[in-house]
Design a protein around this motif. Structure first.
Motif, short mmCIF file in Angstrom:
data_model
loop_
_atom_site.label_atom_id
_atom_site.label_comp_id
_atom_site.label_asym_id
_atom_site.label_seq_id
_atom_site.Cartn_x
_atom_site.Cartn_y
_atom_site.Cartn_z
N PRO A 28 -4.48 -9.04 19.00
CA PRO A 28 -5.91 -8.83 19.25
C PRO A 28 -6.73 -8.63 17.98
O PRO A 28 -7.93 -8.37 18.06
N SER A 29 -6.09 -8.73 16.83
CA SER A 29 -6.74 -8.39 15.56
C SER A 29 -7.63 -9.51 15.06
O SER A 29 -7.58 -10.65 15.53
N SER A 30 -8.42 -9.18 14.05
CA SER A 30 -9.04 -10.18 13.20
C SER A 30 -8.66 -9.83 11.76
O SER A 30 -8.28 -8.68 11.47
N CYS A 59 -9.68 -0.36 3.97
CA CYS A 59 -8.98 -1.30 3.09
C CYS A 59 -9.61 -1.23 1.70
O CYS A 59 -10.77 -1.60 1.53
N GLN A 60 -8.85 -0.77 0.73
CA GLN A 60 -9.35 -0.62 -0.63
C GLN A 60 -8.52 -1.47 -1.58
O GLN A 60 -7.31 -1.35 -1.64
N ASN A 61 -9.22 -2.34 -2.33
CA ASN A 61 -8.58 -3.22 -3.31
C ASN A 61 -7.40 -3.97 -2.69
O ASN A 61 -6.30 -4.03 -3.23
N THR A 62 -7.63 -4.57 -1.54
CA THR A 62 -6.58 -5.25 -0.80
C THR A 62 -6.82 -6.76 -0.81
O THR A 62 -7.94 -7.22 -1.03
N THR A 63 -5.76 -7.53 -0.58
CA THR A 63 -5.90 -8.97 -0.40
C THR A 63 -5.93 -9.35 1.08
O THR A 63 -6.31 -10.47 1.43
N CYS A 64 -5.51 -8.42 1.93
CA CYS A 64 -5.48 -8.68 3.37
C CYS A 64 -5.92 -7.42 4.10
O CYS A 64 -5.42 -6.33 3.81
N CYS A 65 -6.86 -7.57 5.01
CA CYS A 65 -7.35 -6.43 5.79
C CYS A 65 -7.31 -6.80 7.27
O CYS A 65 -7.92 -7.78 7.70
N GLN A 66 -6.57 -6.01 8.05
CA GLN A 66 -6.46 -6.21 9.49
C GLN A 66 -7.46 -5.30 10.20
O GLN A 66 -7.53 -4.10 9.89
N SER A 67 -8.22 -5.85 11.11
CA SER A 67 -9.16 -5.06 11.91
C SER A 67 -8.74 -5.14 13.36
O SER A 67 -8.61 -6.23 13.93
N GLY A 79 -11.60 -1.52 16.01
CA GLY A 79 -12.53 -0.79 15.15
C GLY A 79 -11.90 -0.10 13.96
O GLY A 79 -12.59 0.55 13.18
N THR A 80 -10.58 -0.23 13.81
CA THR A 80 -9.87 0.40 12.70
C THR A 80 -9.32 -0.67 11.77
O THR A 80 -8.88 -1.73 12.22
N THR A 81 -9.37 -0.41 10.46
CA THR A 81 -8.88 -1.38 9.48
C THR A 81 -7.61 -0.87 8.82
O THR A 81 -7.44 0.34 8.62
#
Length: 363
Positions: free
Chosen positions: A61-63, A77-85, A88-90
């Motif tokens: 269900p993520s983006s 997500c800090q200084n990341t190359t991939c962030c999963q949302s 409403g949570t990353t």
């Protein structure tokens, strides 16, 4: 007795060796005899090159927001190359400083894997690079996370840059990043307004990190580096940086001559130390939530910028508000060739030197 003639047939089978892609940094690797796979013209600095990706796996269900080469920040997500949302949570699912390369046996596609670890769960963004010489513009498809492969997030990236030699040496056109203004508090900390204090007291080594080999092919020097306090080594006195070239030592940064600033490319906070002969040492602080101790990379002196010596320091303590000066000083045990454990007063961390690291955030 009838003589028996034994015919021994020797079958010689030639087994082709499996290609490997030797890492050159968070952006590229080299396949021997074929060339360099270089994605530096695809990654964006400070923002996701491929935002709001919807996975093809229906049960996910993520983006996802995805980048290559360089970090970006979004919520947690800090200084990341991939962030999963999700809901409403990353969650960070890969950091530029934690990258591995492999080559698929069946397809010969290069696979780059960015990893993250929040202390509880290790997540990985696994990107299969598909070489297409007609694809002048890179495209990404997200497969996402499957139920039987938890915490692994799969993507495919199709581009001419995924071909060995396809984009080697391409100049990146940086995306403008708002600079981080960090106001000096002392030699070991500064404050980012509205975000908190970057405090390096808990990771500063007593003495210096020694034996750091420059990754610049044109720089034959070795370096010793310290933050927060000076050290003495031969001709280097009260130094933050000591350079050794052909057996001679030079002070490339003085501990009492420093200032906080920011990288014009990445927006990250930097510490500049003035050295002898109008030289300067630049230490870029990279916020990496997965590093509980410290990772230092010696980039060294670039041919086009004489007497300027570049380093990166990655740690969660380079993130505003995450470390405080009452955590104690890290006593680092380290090696220039392999990863080893570093003990602190509160955590166990990894100190790692990448001897073949060629990427410079200051280029």
């Amino acid at each position: 007795m009838v003589p028996i003639l034994l015919l021994v047939v020797c079958l010689v089978t030639t087994v082709a060796s499996q290609d490997t892609c030797a890492p050159l940094g968070p952006c590229s690797c080299e396949i021997e005899g074929k060339g360099i796979v270089d994605l530096s013209s695809i990654g964006k600095i400070g923002v996701a090159a491929f935002p709001s990706l919807t996975p093809s796996i229906s049960t996910d269900p993520s983006s996802y927001d995805l980048n290559v080469c360089y970090g970006f920040s979004k919520n947690r997500c800090q200084n990341t190359t991939c962030c999963q949302s999700v809901s409403g949570t990353t969650f960070a699912c890969g950091y530029p400083s934690q990258v591995d390369y492999s080559v698929d046996v069946g397809t010969n596609n290069v696979i780059m894997t960015y990893k993250s670890n929040d202390g509880t769960i290790q997540r990985s963004a696994i990107i299969t690079l598909i070489c297409d010489k007609s694809a002048k513009t890179a495209t990404v498809a997200a497969q996402g996370e499957s139920r039987d492969d938890r915490d692994n997030y799969r993507f495919t990236l199709t581009s001419i840059c995924a071909c060995p030699g396809g984009c080697a040496g391409t100049t990146l056109q940086p995306t403008t990043v708002p600079p981080v203004i960090c106001t000096r508090k002392d030699a070991c900390s500064c404050e980012v307004e509205g975000r908190g204090i970057i405090d390096l007291h808990s990771i500063a080594k007593q003495g210096a990190w020694t034996g750091l080999t420059s990754s610049m092919g044109s720089d034959p020097s070795n370096y010793s580096l310290a933050v927060c306090a000076g050290f003495n080594d031969g001709a280097c006195h009260e130094a933050s940086c000591c350079r050794t070239t052909n057996g001679t030592k030079y002070t490339c940064g003085r501990a009492n001559a420093f200032s906080f600033g920011n990288s014009h490319n990445t927006g990250n906070v930097i510490i500049e130390y003035l050295g002898d002969d109008a030289g300067v040492t630049v230490v870029e602080l990279i916020c990496d939530m997965s590093v509980y101790g410290v990772k230092v990379v010696a980039l060294g002196e670039k041919m086009e910028v004489a007497n300027a010596y570049y380093f990166t320091l990655s740690s969660r303590c380079a993130c505003p508000g995450l470390c405080s000066s009452d955590q104690g000083i890290t006593t680092a045990i380290y090696s220039t060739t392999q990863s080893v454990t570093t003990q602190t007063t509160q955590t166990t961390s990894i100190f790692r030197i990448y001897s073949r690291f060629r990427y410079s955030p200051f280029s």
